[in-house]
Design a protein around this motif. Structure first.
Motif, PDB file in Angstrom:
ATOM      1  N   PHE A  11     -12.594   8.241 -72.894  1.00  0.00           N
ATOM      2  CA  PHE A  11     -13.069   8.165 -74.272  1.00  0.00           C
ATOM      3  C   PHE A  11     -14.509   8.647 -74.363  1.00  0.00           C
ATOM      4  O   PHE A  11     -15.349   8.278 -73.543  1.00  0.00           O
ATOM      5  N   ASN A  12     -14.789   9.486 -75.358  1.00  0.00           N
ATOM      6  CA  ASN A  12     -16.127  10.032 -75.562  1.00  0.00           C
ATOM      7  C   ASN A  12     -16.844   9.230 -76.652  1.00  0.00           C
ATOM      8  O   ASN A  12     -16.564   9.411 -77.830  1.00  0.00           O
ATOM      9  N   PRO A  13     -17.780   8.359 -76.292  1.00  0.00           N
ATOM     10  CA  PRO A  13     -18.460   7.532 -77.298  1.00  0.00           C
ATOM     11  C   PRO A  13     -19.520   8.284 -78.095  1.00  0.00           C
ATOM     12  O   PRO A  13     -20.057   7.748 -79.054  1.00  0.00           O
ATOM     13  N   ASP A  14     -19.840   9.516 -77.706  1.00  0.00           N
ATOM     14  CA  ASP A  14     -20.918  10.261 -78.358  1.00  0.00           C
ATOM     15  C   ASP A  14     -20.498  10.907 -79.678  1.00  0.00           C
ATOM     16  O   ASP A  14     -21.357  11.375 -80.417  1.00  0.00           O
ATOM     17  N   THR A  15     -19.210  10.961 -79.959  1.00  0.00           N
ATOM     18  CA  THR A  15     -18.765  11.610 -81.193  1.00  0.00           C
ATOM     19  C   THR A  15     -18.441  10.562 -82.245  1.00  0.00           C
ATOM     20  O   THR A  15     -18.148   9.406 -81.933  1.00  0.00           O
ATOM     21  N   LEU A  16     -18.488  10.981 -83.517  1.00  0.00           N
ATOM     22  CA  LEU A  16     -18.170  10.069 -84.613  1.00  0.00           C
ATOM     23  C   LEU A  16     -16.665   9.834 -84.733  1.00  0.00           C
ATOM     24  O   LEU A  16     -16.232   8.803 -85.221  1.00  0.00           O
ATOM     25  N   SER A  17     -15.871  10.805 -84.303  1.00  0.00           N
ATOM     26  CA  SER A  17     -14.420  10.630 -84.333  1.00  0.00           C
ATOM     27  C   SER A  17     -13.924  10.306 -82.926  1.00  0.00           C
ATOM     28  O   SER A  17     -14.652  10.443 -81.948  1.00  0.00           O
ATOM     29  N   ILE A  18     -12.681   9.870 -82.841  1.00  0.00           N
ATOM     30  CA  ILE A  18     -12.107   9.560 -81.527  1.00  0.00           C
ATOM     31  C   ILE A  18     -11.809  10.864 -80.805  1.00  0.00           C
ATOM     32  O   ILE A  18     -11.073  11.709 -81.299  1.00  0.00           O
ATOM     33  N   SER A  19     -12.416  11.039 -79.651  1.00  0.00           N
ATOM     34  CA  SER A  19     -12.129  12.211 -78.830  1.00  0.00           C
ATOM     35  C   SER A  19     -12.287  11.840 -77.363  1.00  0.00           C
ATOM     36  O   SER A  19     -12.865  10.811 -77.026  1.00  0.00           O
ATOM     37  N   TYR A  20     -11.766  12.710 -76.521  1.00  0.00           N
ATOM     38  CA  TYR A  20     -11.750  12.434 -75.087  1.00  0.00           C
ATOM     39  C   TYR A  20     -12.381  13.557 -74.291  1.00  0.00           C
ATOM     40  O   TYR A  20     -12.349  14.716 -74.681  1.00  0.00           O
ATOM     41  N   ILE A  21     -12.938  13.166 -73.157  1.00  0.00           N
ATOM     42  CA  ILE A  21     -13.454  14.120 -72.180  1.00  0.00           C
ATOM     43  C   ILE A  21     -12.398  14.195 -71.077  1.00  0.00           C
ATOM     44  O   ILE A  21     -12.007  13.165 -70.514  1.00  0.00           O
ATOM     45  N   GLY A  22     -11.923  15.392 -70.809  1.00  0.00           N
ATOM     46  CA  GLY A  22     -10.913  15.575 -69.776  1.00  0.00           C
ATOM     47  C   GLY A  22     -11.534  16.002 -68.466  1.00  0.00           C
ATOM     48  O   GLY A  22     -12.408  16.869 -68.438  1.00  0.00           O
ATOM     49  N   VAL A  23     -11.101  15.383 -67.381  1.00  0.00           N
ATOM     50  CA  VAL A  23     -11.590  15.716 -66.043  1.00  0.00           C
ATOM     51  C   VAL A  23     -10.369  16.014 -65.168  1.00  0.00           C
ATOM     52  O   VAL A  23      -9.522  15.133 -64.970  1.00  0.00           O
ATOM     53  N   VAL A  24     -10.296  17.244 -64.672  1.00  0.00           N
ATOM     54  CA  VAL A  24      -9.186  17.642 -63.816  1.00  0.00           C
ATOM     55  C   VAL A  24      -9.568  17.352 -62.369  1.00  0.00           C
ATOM     56  O   VAL A  24     -10.660  17.696 -61.930  1.00  0.00           O
ATOM     57  N   LYS A  25      -8.671  16.668 -61.637  1.00  0.00           N
ATOM     58  CA  LYS A  25      -8.945  16.281 -60.252  1.00  0.00           C
ATOM     59  C   LYS A  25      -7.692  16.452 -59.399  1.00  0.00           C
ATOM     60  O   LYS A  25      -6.586  16.575 -59.918  1.00  0.00           O
ATOM     61  N   LYS A  26      -7.904  16.418 -58.127  1.00  0.00           N
ATOM     62  CA  LYS A  26      -6.815  16.350 -57.156  1.00  0.00           C
ATOM     63  C   LYS A  26      -7.194  15.226 -56.205  1.00  0.00           C
ATOM     64  O   LYS A  26      -8.214  15.318 -55.520  1.00  0.00           O
TER      65      LYS A  26
END
Length: 143
Positions: free
Chosen positions: A109-124
């Motif tokens: 969850f990205n708390p920096d935006t006014l709307s609900i949005s997400y930061i995606g992190v691709v991992k292995k």
């Protein structure tokens, strides 16, 4: 005079009858595995321009919007469930860690935006799951 209105007293015996029929059929009850798949498995990976768009799209599609963190695993369900058998290393609390690395996308969850949005992190990475009857039913988030 005929009875009118809802009959909640009839629902309980019908639900119990259905449960008995399922249990008597000898088939494993794997509903928790289906819930796990809905929350955490996306194979093949749904295309998106970038990891953030992927997370915003998938969290909405899967009804997980507003959740602080969620991980999507981009591997076949059979590979994930194998962790609960021979391809997993027992951990404390009944959890099992995969021997191999899995492709995942972690949505935070990205708390920096006014709307609900997400930061995606691709991992292995090696994943940790909880198992029931040799099926994955719980994913341990690793930040």
């Amino acid at each position: 005079m005929a009875l009118r209105g809802p009959r909640p007293a009839l629902l309980l015996p019908l639900a119990l009858l259905a449960a008995c029929l399922v249990l008597a059929s000898g088939q494993p009850w794997i509903e928790p595995n289906f819930i796990f798949q809905r929350k955490h498995v996306n194979y093949p990976k749904t295309p998106a321009p970038d990891a953030n768009d992927y997370c915003n799209k998938m969290m909405l599609l899967r009804g997980l919007y507003g959740k602080a963190v969620n991980t999507f695993i981009h591997e076949p369900v059979s590979n994930i469930n194998r962790i609960c058998r021979d391809d997993g290393i027992p951990k404390i609390g009944g959890l099992r860690e995969s021997k191999d690395e899995f492709s995942i996308t972690q949505c935070i969850f990205n708390p920096d935006t006014l709307s609900i949005s997400y930061i995606g992190v691709v991992k292995k990475l090696k994943i940790i799951v909880g198992c029931w009857n040799f099926y994955a039913v719980y994913y341990l988030e690793q930040l």
